[in-house]
Design a protein around this motif. Structure first.
Motif, PDB file in Angstrom:
ATOM      1  N   MET A 149      -3.225  16.267  13.156  1.00  0.00           N
ATOM      2  CA  MET A 149      -3.530  14.454  13.497  1.00  0.00           C
ATOM      3  C   MET A 149      -5.010  14.801  13.067  1.00  0.00           C
ATOM      4  SD  MET A 149      -1.835  14.291  15.670  1.00  0.00           S
ATOM      5  CE  MET A 149      -2.477  12.706  16.160  1.00  0.00           C
ATOM      6  N   SER A 150      -6.023  15.820  12.731  1.00  0.00           N
ATOM      7  CA  SER A 150      -7.441  15.578  11.804  1.00  0.00           C
ATOM      8  C   SER A 150      -6.774  14.305  11.087  1.00  0.00           C
ATOM      9  CB  SER A 150      -7.616  16.966  11.556  1.00  0.00           C
ATOM     10  OG  SER A 150      -8.703  16.828  11.380  1.00  0.00           O
ATOM     11  N   GLN A 151      -5.884  15.164   9.871  1.00  0.00           N
ATOM     12  CA  GLN A 151      -6.023  13.966   8.804  1.00  0.00           C
ATOM     13  C   GLN A 151      -6.088  12.596   9.588  1.00  0.00           C
ATOM     14  OE1 GLN A 151      -2.929  16.255   6.950  1.00  0.00           O
ATOM     15  NE2 GLN A 151      -4.006  17.663   5.889  1.00  0.00           N
ATOM     16  N   GLN A 152      -4.905  12.218  10.222  1.00  0.00           N
ATOM     17  CA  GLN A 152      -5.324  10.561  10.459  1.00  0.00           C
ATOM     18  C   GLN A 152      -6.033  10.276  11.118  1.00  0.00           C
ATOM     19  OE1 GLN A 152      -1.769  11.721  13.506  1.00  0.00           O
ATOM     20  NE2 GLN A 152      -0.250  11.018  11.832  1.00  0.00           N
ATOM     21  N   VAL A 153      -6.904  11.102  11.779  1.00  0.00           N
ATOM     22  CA  VAL A 153      -8.220  10.357  12.239  1.00  0.00           C
ATOM     23  C   VAL A 153      -9.204  10.561  11.565  1.00  0.00           C
ATOM     24  CG1 VAL A 153     -10.642  11.379  14.133  1.00  0.00           C
ATOM     25  CG2 VAL A 153      -8.089  11.892  14.502  1.00  0.00           C
ATOM     26  N   GLN A 154      -8.966  11.246  10.556  1.00  0.00           N
ATOM     27  CA  GLN A 154      -9.814  11.234   9.044  1.00  0.00           C
ATOM     28  C   GLN A 154      -9.628   9.819   7.849  1.00  0.00           C
ATOM     29  OE1 GLN A 154     -10.051  14.653   6.579  1.00  0.00           O
ATOM     30  NE2 GLN A 154     -11.979  13.503   4.999  1.00  0.00           N
ATOM     31  N   SER A 156      -8.176   7.266   9.367  1.00  0.00           N
ATOM     32  CA  SER A 156      -8.414   5.951  10.289  1.00  0.00           C
ATOM     33  C   SER A 156     -10.145   5.642   9.704  1.00  0.00           C
ATOM     34  CB  SER A 156      -8.139   6.813  12.081  1.00  0.00           C
ATOM     35  OG  SER A 156      -7.194   6.389  12.038  1.00  0.00           O
ATOM     36  N   GLU A 157     -11.272   6.601   9.991  1.00  0.00           N
ATOM     37  CA  GLU A 157     -12.525   6.260   9.742  1.00  0.00           C
ATOM     38  C   GLU A 157     -12.542   5.945   8.189  1.00  0.00           C
ATOM     39  OE1 GLU A 157     -13.888  10.641  10.805  1.00  0.00           O
ATOM     40  OE2 GLU A 157     -13.880  10.207  12.822  1.00  0.00           O
ATOM     41  N   GLU A 158     -12.089   6.989   7.374  1.00  0.00           N
ATOM     42  CA  GLU A 158     -11.853   5.811   5.668  1.00  0.00           C
ATOM     43  C   GLU A 158     -11.362   4.648   6.080  1.00  0.00           C
ATOM     44  OE1 GLU A 158     -10.058   8.420   3.335  1.00  0.00           O
ATOM     45  OE2 GLU A 158     -11.123  10.230   3.436  1.00  0.00           O
ATOM     46  N   THR A 159     -10.339   4.202   6.921  1.00  0.00           N
ATOM     47  CA  THR A 159      -9.974   2.822   6.714  1.00  0.00           C
ATOM     48  C   THR A 159     -10.912   2.116   7.362  1.00  0.00           C
ATOM     49  OG1 THR A 159      -7.476   3.885   6.629  1.00  0.00           O
ATOM     50  CG2 THR A 159      -8.289   1.341   7.488  1.00  0.00           C
ATOM     51  N   VAL A 160     -11.540   2.478   8.375  1.00  0.00           N
ATOM     52  CA  VAL A 160     -12.712   1.943   8.984  1.00  0.00           C
ATOM     53  C   VAL A 160     -13.662   1.650   8.262  1.00  0.00           C
ATOM     54  CG1 VAL A 160     -14.605   1.423  11.540  1.00  0.00           C
ATOM     55  CG2 VAL A 160     -12.201   2.633  11.075  1.00  0.00           C
TER      56      VAL A 160
END
Length: 228
Positions: A149-154, A156-160
């Motif tokens: 989940m932490s990797q997914q959040v990261q 998402s941040e990179e995508t943003v």
């Protein structure tokens, strides 16, 4: 979905619905998985990929919403994006619960199998070891899910961040195009002006040549035919 949506928006919406249904079906498979843990890991990997694809489509729909010309259509699509995000969070919560329930069921099944084939003393020792290992496996699995989940959040941040950089690049390109457009218009005006000047110069040259020829003819007439 908003009425009158464009084809890309409709396609994106359909893909979001498809991934959502596939995730729900996969979560149900995890909940009913009889084991072993390797099979559960394969199911989790497939669900993780589905979440990645779903998140990408939701981000695409959000970008399309921001690019809408009509404010009403923009707000309608943004509301849909928020609903999809909430649904995705609900699916993630169901995923975690399904994993926990499946691991407990697998652990209980393994514990029952161990208890059936051993004598009472060996059974108690093996059960304690199995429970300790099971607790360790559950803890490790939960930590793995947390890391995932932490990797997914990261991601998402990179995508943003990538979208923000792309937006700035587009704005800079737009400014350059505006500047080039002004330069092209100025060049067009100068060319038009030079063309008019060229026509004027040709007309003046023609008039000067005509005047010159008329003067020459007049002089020749006076010298050759003074009596006329």
């Amino acid at each position: 979905m908003a009425a009158g949506a464009s084809v890309p928006v409709r396609v994106c919406h359909q893909e979001i619905v498809r991934f959502d249904l596939e995730i729900k079906a996969a979560v149900q498979d995890i909940r009913e998985c009889p084991g072993p843990l390797g099979a559960l890991a394969e199911l989790n990997a497939a669900v993780k990929e589905k979440f990645r694809q779903l998140r990408g489509r939701i981000q695409e729909l959000e970008q399309m919403a921001k690019e809408q010309d009509k404010e009403s259509e923009k707000q309608a699509l943004l509301r849909e994006v928020e609903n999809h995000k909430k649904q995705m969070l609900s699916n993630q919560a169901a995923w975690r619960k399904a994993n926990l329930a499946c691991k407990i069921a697998i652990d209980n099944s393994e514990k029952d199998q161990l208890l059936q084939g051993r004598d009472s003393v060996r059974q108690r020792k093996t059960t304690k070891e199995s429970l300790a290992e099971s607790a360790s496996n559950i803890t490790e699995s939960l930590m793995g899910i947390s890391r995932m989940m932490s990797q997914q959040v990261q991601q998402s941040e990179e995508t943003v961040q990538t979208l923000a950089n792309s937006s700035r690049t587009i704005l800079e390109a737009n400014e350059e195009f505006k500047s080039m457009s002004g330069t092209i218009q100025l060049g067009r005006k100068l060319i038009t002006k030079y063309n008019r000047r060229e026509m004027t110069d040709k007309l003046l040259i023609f008039l000067a040549l005509a005047l010159f020829l008329a003067t020459v003819l007049y002089i020749l007439k006076k010298r050759l035919f003074p009596f006329l």
